[in-house]
Design a protein around this motif. Structure first.
Motif, short mmCIF file in Angstrom:
data_model
loop_
_atom_site.label_atom_id
_atom_site.label_comp_id
_atom_site.label_asym_id
_atom_site.label_seq_id
_atom_site.Cartn_x
_atom_site.Cartn_y
_atom_site.Cartn_z
N THR A 60 0.83 -1.22 0.00
CA THR A 60 0.00 0.00 0.00
C THR A 60 0.86 1.26 0.00
O THR A 60 0.60 2.22 -0.72
N HIS A 61 1.88 1.23 0.83
CA HIS A 61 2.79 2.36 0.92
C HIS A 61 4.17 1.94 0.43
O HIS A 61 4.52 0.76 0.47
N GLN A 62 4.96 2.88 0.01
CA GLN A 62 6.35 2.56 -0.28
C GLN A 62 7.11 2.30 1.02
O GLN A 62 6.72 2.81 2.09
N GLY A 63 8.15 1.51 0.95
CA GLY A 63 9.02 1.28 2.10
C GLY A 63 9.87 2.51 2.39
O GLY A 63 9.90 3.47 1.61
N GLY A 64 10.55 2.49 3.52
CA GLY A 64 11.47 3.58 3.84
C GLY A 64 10.80 4.81 4.42
O GLY A 64 11.44 5.86 4.56
N ILE A 65 9.52 4.70 4.75
CA ILE A 65 8.81 5.85 5.33
C ILE A 65 8.50 5.56 6.80
O ILE A 65 9.00 6.25 7.69
N VAL A 66 7.69 4.51 7.02
CA VAL A 66 7.46 4.11 8.41
C VAL A 66 8.30 2.88 8.77
O VAL A 66 8.19 2.34 9.88
N THR A 67 9.12 2.41 7.84
CA THR A 67 10.02 1.30 8.13
C THR A 67 10.98 1.70 9.25
O THR A 67 11.51 2.81 9.23
N LEU A 91 11.05 4.47 -17.62
CA LEU A 91 12.03 4.54 -16.54
C LEU A 91 11.40 4.09 -15.22
O LEU A 91 12.00 3.30 -14.47
N LEU A 92 10.20 4.55 -14.95
CA LEU A 92 9.55 4.17 -13.69
C LEU A 92 9.25 2.67 -13.65
O LEU A 92 9.35 2.02 -12.61
N ARG A 93 8.91 2.13 -14.79
CA ARG A 93 8.71 0.66 -14.86
C ARG A 93 10.02 -0.06 -14.57
O ARG A 93 10.07 -1.03 -13.80
N ALA A 94 11.09 0.39 -15.21
CA ALA A 94 12.39 -0.26 -15.02
C ALA A 94 12.85 -0.11 -13.57
O ALA A 94 13.38 -1.06 -12.96
N TRP A 95 12.64 1.07 -13.01
CA TRP A 95 13.02 1.29 -11.61
C TRP A 95 12.23 0.39 -10.66
O TRP A 95 12.77 -0.16 -9.71
N THR A 96 10.95 0.27 -10.92
CA THR A 96 10.11 -0.56 -10.06
C THR A 96 10.59 -2.01 -10.08
O THR A 96 10.75 -2.64 -9.02
N PRO A 420 2.09 6.40 -3.55
CA PRO A 420 1.91 5.16 -2.78
C PRO A 420 2.74 4.02 -3.37
O PRO A 420 3.35 4.16 -4.43
N GLY A 421 2.73 2.89 -2.70
CA GLY A 421 3.44 1.72 -3.18
C GLY A 421 2.80 1.15 -4.45
O GLY A 421 1.69 1.53 -4.82
N ALA A 422 3.55 0.28 -5.09
CA ALA A 422 3.06 -0.34 -6.33
C ALA A 422 2.53 -1.73 -6.05
O ALA A 422 2.92 -2.38 -5.08
N LYS A 423 1.61 -2.16 -6.93
CA LYS A 423 1.17 -3.56 -6.91
C LYS A 423 2.09 -4.35 -7.83
O LYS A 423 2.55 -3.82 -8.85
N PRO A 424 2.33 -5.63 -7.54
CA PRO A 424 3.13 -6.45 -8.46
C PRO A 424 2.54 -6.37 -9.86
O PRO A 424 1.32 -6.44 -10.04
N GLY A 425 3.39 -6.19 -10.86
CA GLY A 425 2.94 -6.05 -12.23
C GLY A 425 2.72 -4.62 -12.64
O GLY A 425 2.70 -4.30 -13.84
N SER A 426 2.54 -3.75 -11.68
CA SER A 426 2.38 -2.33 -11.99
C SER A 426 3.70 -1.60 -11.68
O SER A 426 4.75 -2.24 -11.58
N TYR A 427 3.66 -0.30 -11.54
CA TYR A 427 4.90 0.44 -11.28
C TYR A 427 4.62 1.66 -10.42
O TYR A 427 3.49 2.14 -10.33
N ILE A 428 5.66 2.14 -9.79
CA ILE A 428 5.56 3.32 -8.92
C ILE A 428 5.14 4.53 -9.76
O ILE A 428 5.78 4.86 -10.75
N GLY A 429 4.06 5.16 -9.36
CA GLY A 429 3.59 6.33 -10.07
C GLY A 429 2.56 6.02 -11.15
O GLY A 429 2.14 6.92 -11.87
N ALA A 430 2.15 4.76 -11.24
CA ALA A 430 1.17 4.38 -12.27
C ALA A 430 -0.10 5.23 -12.16
O ALA A 430 -0.69 5.63 -13.16
N GLY A 431 -0.50 5.51 -10.93
CA GLY A 431 -1.71 6.28 -10.71
C GLY A 431 -1.63 7.68 -11.32
O GLY A 431 -2.63 8.23 -11.78
N LEU A 432 -0.45 8.23 -11.33
CA LEU A 432 -0.27 9.57 -11.91
C LEU A 432 -0.42 9.53 -13.42
O LEU A 432 -1.04 10.40 -14.03
N PHE A 433 0.12 8.52 -14.05
CA PHE A 433 0.17 8.48 -15.50
C PHE A 433 -1.05 7.82 -16.13
O PHE A 433 -1.37 8.09 -17.28
N GLU A 434 -1.71 6.96 -15.38
CA GLU A 434 -2.68 6.08 -16.05
C GLU A 434 -4.11 6.18 -15.54
O GLU A 434 -4.94 5.40 -15.97
N THR A 435 -4.39 7.07 -14.60
CA THR A 435 -5.78 7.15 -14.15
C THR A 435 -6.35 8.53 -14.51
O THR A 435 -5.62 9.44 -14.81
#
Lengths: 435, 435
Positions: A60-67, A91-96, A420-435
């Protein structure tokens, strides 16, 4: 060049071994459980081996925040050099994908085997092979430049910029260095090993060649006795009064962004402010102990608020001495940054010390020394649901009144929307680009 | 300022607790033994806790030379600013006493207690309280400037300068930065914790105020899977071919200085060369795997010499392929630095990686990139009985022929005479000043 070289033995065997090590790294969680089952309670310390710690990447969330904070970090900002929206998405896909592998102890991409591997650059620098995941988390963020760059909407995202992703104002005393400030994309790698943290950013930065270029990078560390609040380079415990990450309501209130009308894609994300704060350690070290404590508003050795006995005793800002003076000074760091002084606002600090050796320094405060000094201090990192009610008003007050300003100079600054965090198969920031 | 402050509670209680913690640190060896006795074999990992490790300070040799390498370092050089011989002696006495305390887990000096502590600066920055000794070693050295400074014999020591303490020649490709080169006095702090290493230099440097000033300081680290040869930032195992510190005859031959006629006071000491070697990691990462291996003369993943299977297989420089070409290339790092190529000379390398973030860099080798790059690489540290037969001829050959030079630039350099260890009650360098 390869054609003229003497023949070399195949390294399939070596690479197989390398691959096995990586595979073992990728499943260390399971390995740890086995070890635990086999050995029962006879090796309690094996569970605490910081090299074996592994943090989830997807969620749900990215790591490194409340970790829980790892011992080292490497934070970096990159500037986008492409004009194409699809390059940013790629790039975001590759990074994810790479981050998902790296956090689980893998290489950035599978290592090729046999002769096929020889005549090209390996997809991973290989410098942390065998080290284990070391609790690595990788957190990505978006700077203002992703949305608008010199007035230009490069990627059709200008209308989607969250109102909370403000350009930070100039604060009193700021002496920002352009090369250590800003950035379109943010990578924060935290791990229980310095090289593992840097390795992550290095592989990710390499994946960005042609799309984005490094703007700044910074190594950081955190030392502390086990299970105790770490002390920063000023010798005081740092982070005592953080909102508890064990309390989800507090995190929802102060750390996680909601689904605002202008940026529903940020729900479950956060806003991150990074400040490079140089500390004149030489000056601080020659300062009287009681003045240091007045500056902080805390006792140095115990960490207790002035007038209290224990570190976690509540900060009582109303307490007065027999003459009617406040026990915790008006311009102390603890008072000025306390939520009671900031309309109840809280931010989640997750800072690291930095130490970049020495350089020639001109101090702006008496005694105006000009000499070779430590280039060391704090990489201040704060996560919050909205910087307009978090870092900005808090730091505005600190920048104006904090006694600590005699010893600190803010030389770098950046702000990012951390999705927020990504779901497997998706990528970080998908919500920004794809919704 | 203290007079106007509100009354504060005494912190004797806190300080007592602090003092107890320090005392516990100072006797951790004993504490560890007790723990071992009480718990028997049920806690084998407790023995390996890197925070609890403690190294002796006094002895025939200084620590940090043949000591198994700790995970972090902070190395520094200072320039003497005094004209008085007795100031230098007083500094070395103060450094010796403080180093003896620090290495055993203590503060640089006892912390004052009660009100007496308040109105003056504490004798220790307090930022590693509770952290334990962390295997700290502190090693002191003397640069050429202690003996002669701009042609001047400031301290009556010019005639005692060892012939082996030569001024290093300029090597091919050197691009030395003055501010990262040289120094009259050397401090090398190594520990299993980054802050503990820096803390040591910080306290010692502070003791030098008025007598010597920082010239350069540098943080370093070493990451590696437990019990294996660590990999440097180039991804190759580093240090495989070091002379074994477990073999005293090798150490006597190659590391420890003898009692030469010109410098009998150096018996049991060593000569230390420090080089700051920047590595163009971006360029290296885009280099074909087989070329990387040709550069090193070793396989990357296994660490074996080219043509061999295992890391510790002997380097066979005579081996040829079926066409009569050498299997290990003529200009590979392993061949050029091997003792067989250097009249049998060996040096004890004890290097650390460094990572100072990023800065703007102009690369001297194609493709002549000008961009923000990592300011990272190797703090090369080598100990030897005589640099005239050790580092100098070896590096002269490397500087001229090593393929690795495409990726590395020497930007800092220093040489020091590291005297033998001190006896309790005496001080480091006593033999130079008093015999």
């Amino acid at each position: 060049m390869a054609n003229d070289q003497p023949p070399r033995p195949k390294r399939r065997g070596f690479l197989k071994a390398g691959g096995a090590a990586v595979a073992a790294g990728a499943s260390l969680g399971a390995g740890l459980a086995t070890s635990q089952n086999a050995l029962g309670k006879t090796q309690p310390h094996a569970l605490a081996d910081p090299q074996l710690a592994v943090e989830p990447f997807y969620g749900t969330h990215q790591g490194g925040i409340v970790t829980p904070q790892q011992s080292h970090t490497y934070v970096a900002a990159l500037d986008l050099t492409t004009e194409k929206r699809e390059d940013v998405i790629a790039l975001l896909r590759a990074w994810t994908d790479a981050a998902a592998r790296l956090t689980q102890g893998g290489t950035a991409a599978p290592l090729p085997t046999g002769d096929a591997a020889d005549n090209k650059a390996a997809p991973d620098s290989g410098d942390v092979l065998g080290l284990g995941p070391c609790g690595l988390t990788i957190t990505f963020g978006f700077g203002p430049g992703l949305f608008t760059h010199e007035g230009k909407d490069r990627y059709g995202l200008a209308a989607r910029r969250p109102a909370a992703l403000v350009d930070l104002p100039r604060f009193n005393g700021d002496q920002l260095i352009k090369e250590k400030t800003g950035g379109d994309l943010y990578i924060q790698a935290c791990a229980n090993d310095q090289q593992v943290a840097f390795h992550a950013v290095r592989q990710l930065s390499r994946l960005a060649y042609g799309t984005a270029a490094m703007r700044w990078g910074q190594s950081g560390f955190l030392s502390g006795p086990r299970g105790q609040t770490p002390r920063n380079l000023m010798g005081f415990k740092d982070g005592t009064n953080n909102p508890s990450t064990a309390k989800p309501p507090l995190m929802n209130q102060f750390v996680w962004a909601g689904a605002s009308a202008d940026a529903p894609w940020m729900e479950g994300g956060t806003y991150t402010v990074v400040r490079r704060i140089r500390i004149t350690l030489e000056h601080w070290d020659n300062t009287e102990l009681d003045f240091q404590e007045q500056v902080f508003g805390r006792h140095k050795y115990s960490g207790a608020p002035i007038g209290k006995q224990n570190e976690f005793d509540a900060v009582d800002l109303k307490e007065e001495d027999k003459d009617g003076n406040p026990v915790i000074p008006e311009n102390s760091h603890v008072r000025l940054s306390n939520q009671a002084s900031n309309n109840g606002a809280q931010i989640l600090r997750r800072s690291y010390s930095y130490n970049d050796g020495t350089n020639f320094y001109i101090e702006r405060w008496p005694p105006w020394r000009q000499e070779t000094e430590y280039d060391a201090g704090l990489i201040f990192i704060a996560h919050q649901s909205d910087p307009r009610s978090g870092f900005i008003p808090i730091n505005d007050r600190l920048a104006k009144f904090d006694m600590m300003n005699q010893f600190t100079t803010h030389v770098g600054s950046a702000i990012f929307a951390v999705p927020p965090g990504a779901k497997p198969g998706s990528y970080i920031g998908a919500g920004l680009f794809e919704t």
